[in-house]
Write a protein that holds these residues in place. Structure first.
Motif: not given
Length: 83
Positions: A12-18
């Motif tokens: 979820k963190l990786i998905e939200r980075i952008p």
């Protein structure tokens, strides 16, 4: 201080980075590659958080994902045997 996320939280963190940072993941990987030659994961995530004013949990996720992808690239792909 060590931050370890579950695989679900990490994803979820990786998905939200952008969305959160305004930069794509490959841009963060470039920043890490061009940054100081720090070896420890914690040192690199601290540098990333400080240098780019990121929340620590996002910096840690970026560094973890960078290392994971680098490790996967370094594993040689088996070649099929010739008949």
């Amino acid at each position: 201080m060590s931050l370890t996320h579950s695989p679900e939280i990490h994803a979820k963190l990786i998905e939200r980075i952008p969305v959160v940072t305004g930069r794509e993941l490959h841009e963060w990987f470039d920043a890490l590659d061009k940054g100081p030659g720090l070896l420890r994961c914690q040192d690199r995530s601290n540098w990333l958080a400080d240098e780019y004013d990121l929340p620590q949990w996002y910096a840690q996720a970026i560094v973890t994902e960078h290392d994971r992808r680098r490790r996967n690239r370094s594993i040689p792909t088996p070649r099929p045997e010739k008949a």
